[in-house]
Design an enzyme around this catalytic site. Structure first.
Site, PDB file in Angstrom:
ATOM      1  N   ASP A  54       0.872  -1.180   0.000  1.00  0.00           N
ATOM      2  CA  ASP A  54       0.000   0.000   0.000  1.00  0.00           C
ATOM      3  C   ASP A  54       0.903   1.223   0.000  1.00  0.00           C
ATOM      4  O   ASP A  54       1.624   1.466   0.968  1.00  0.00           O
ATOM      5  CB  ASP A  54      -0.899  -0.020   1.233  1.00  0.00           C
ATOM      6  CG  ASP A  54      -1.871   1.159   1.296  1.00  0.00           C
ATOM      7  OD1 ASP A  54      -1.698   2.135   0.544  1.00  0.00           O
ATOM      8  OD2 ASP A  54      -2.800   1.107   2.127  1.00  0.00           O
ATOM      9  N   SER A 132       1.436  11.055 -16.456  1.00  0.00           N
ATOM     10  CA  SER A 132       0.294  11.285 -17.347  1.00  0.00           C
ATOM     11  C   SER A 132       0.611  12.521 -18.161  1.00  0.00           C
ATOM     12  O   SER A 132       1.445  13.345 -17.763  1.00  0.00           O
ATOM     13  CB  SER A 132      -0.968  11.528 -16.502  1.00  0.00           C
ATOM     14  OG  SER A 132      -2.015  12.073 -17.282  1.00  0.00           O
ATOM     15  N   TYR A 145      -5.999  15.813  -9.414  1.00  0.00           N
ATOM     16  CA  TYR A 145      -5.190  14.800 -10.095  1.00  0.00           C
ATOM     17  C   TYR A 145      -3.972  15.436 -10.764  1.00  0.00           C
ATOM     18  O   TYR A 145      -2.838  14.974 -10.598  1.00  0.00           O
ATOM     19  CB  TYR A 145      -6.059  14.076 -11.122  1.00  0.00           C
ATOM     20  CG  TYR A 145      -5.323  13.042 -11.941  1.00  0.00           C
ATOM     21  CD1 TYR A 145      -4.992  11.816 -11.394  1.00  0.00           C
ATOM     22  CD2 TYR A 145      -4.965  13.290 -13.268  1.00  0.00           C
ATOM     23  CE1 TYR A 145      -4.315  10.857 -12.138  1.00  0.00           C
ATOM     24  CE2 TYR A 145      -4.299  12.340 -14.014  1.00  0.00           C
ATOM     25  CZ  TYR A 145      -3.979  11.121 -13.446  1.00  0.00           C
ATOM     26  OH  TYR A 145      -3.307  10.179 -14.190  1.00  0.00           O
ATOM     27  N   LYS A 149       0.149  14.998 -10.245  1.00  0.00           N
ATOM     28  CA  LYS A 149       1.016  14.549 -11.332  1.00  0.00           C
ATOM     29  C   LYS A 149       2.069  15.606 -11.684  1.00  0.00           C
ATOM     30  O   LYS A 149       3.214  15.261 -12.016  1.00  0.00           O
ATOM     31  CB  LYS A 149       0.181  14.187 -12.565  1.00  0.00           C
ATOM     32  CG  LYS A 149      -0.699  12.957 -12.369  1.00  0.00           C
ATOM     33  CD  LYS A 149       0.132  11.713 -12.082  1.00  0.00           C
ATOM     34  CE  LYS A 149      -0.723  10.448 -12.069  1.00  0.00           C
ATOM     35  NZ  LYS A 149       0.081   9.221 -11.857  1.00  0.00           N
TER      36      LYS A 149
END
Length: 272
Positions: A54, A132, A145, A149
């Protein structure tokens, strides 16, 4: 690659699973890690050594890395892939969701990398991180998000020259839309989200319509995995990898956009 050991995070589905399969085929001793052991079936099917990890749990990270090194005697590469998506704009997103994005998508990457670095120094290994195009281009309704990133890319770009002095290569992988379970795993009730969006509802609906179109022509996880495997062996090390012509064009627009007008002009059309 028979004596090379690679650890991959987030391998229950999608890109991580595809990378695990590709690494096994390439001959790596492959450790496929995931948060939920109940979802380990597909990863076991690749022939990888599947272990629980995790990325938001310090003890889990330490135990996993220690176990891998104890069992294999070395670690040659880490592929940071585990991540979550968060859809929404800041006025409506709960702070817990924003913090969760940073914990998984950024701090998880940092802590796994930190734990791995002593072993990668010993092996002159690699850190490859799946980010990404959202790590280079801020996108509507993806503030949480993309923030994570962007942070990952800044962290890795800063680490790269330092790591190189001790023989460790650092790379980031920038996919665009990929046909994986990643979006489904966000568990977003789209009609409910639009109903709750208030004055942002028209923009959110427009964004969702555009995004559905993008995913209709998305890459496969296997195609992204091919680029990850290239990054693992490239010499000299290449820092930034896009996984498609679309991703290369998209990231290039942002990296050359000194005043921000190119990206603003592009993404503003997604919400109208």
């Amino acid at each position: 690659m028979a004596d090379k050991v690679v650890l991959i995070t987030g391998t229950s589905t999608g890109i991580g699973l595809a990378v695990a399969a590709a690494a096994v085929r390439a001959g790596y001793k492959t450790v496929a890690t995931l948060r939920n052991p109940g979802k380990a079936g597909p990863a076991r099917g690749t022939g990888a050594d599947v272990r629980q990890l995790d990325v938001t749990d310090s003890a889990s990270i330490a135990d996993c890395l220690a176990g891998v090194v104890a069992d294999y005697g070395r670690l040659d590469a880490v592929v940071n892939n585990a991540g979550i998506s968060v859809l929404g704009t800041v006025e409506h997103l709960p702070m817990d969701d924003i913090r969760r994005s940073m914990e998984v998508n950024f701090f998880g990457v940092v802590e796994v990398t930190k734990a791995a670095m002593p072993h990668l120094r010993a092996s002159k290994g690699r850190v490859v991180t799946v980010t990404s195009v959202g790590g280079a281009v801020g996108q509507p309704f993806n503030e949480a998000y993309c923030a994570a990133k962007f942070a990952v890319e800044g962290f890795m770009q800063s680490l790269e020259p330092v790591a190189a002095t001790v023989g460790v290569g650092v790379s980031v992988i920038e996919p665009g839309a990929v046909t994986t379970e990643f979006v489904n795993n966000a568990r977003v009730d789209i009609p409910a989200a639009i109903d709750a969006a208030g004055p942002y509802a028209p923009a959110l609906q427009a964004y969702i319509n555009r995004t559905r179109g993008a995913y209709s022509t998305a890459q496969t996880a296997d195609q992204v995995a091919e680029v990850v495997m290239q990054a693992l062996i490239a010499y000299p090390v290449v820092f930034r990898w896009q996984t498609s012509d679309f991703a290369r064009s998209f990231v290039a627009d942002s990296l050359s956009d000194l005043d921000g007008s190119i990206v603003a002009g592009l993404t503003s059309r997604w919400v109208r």
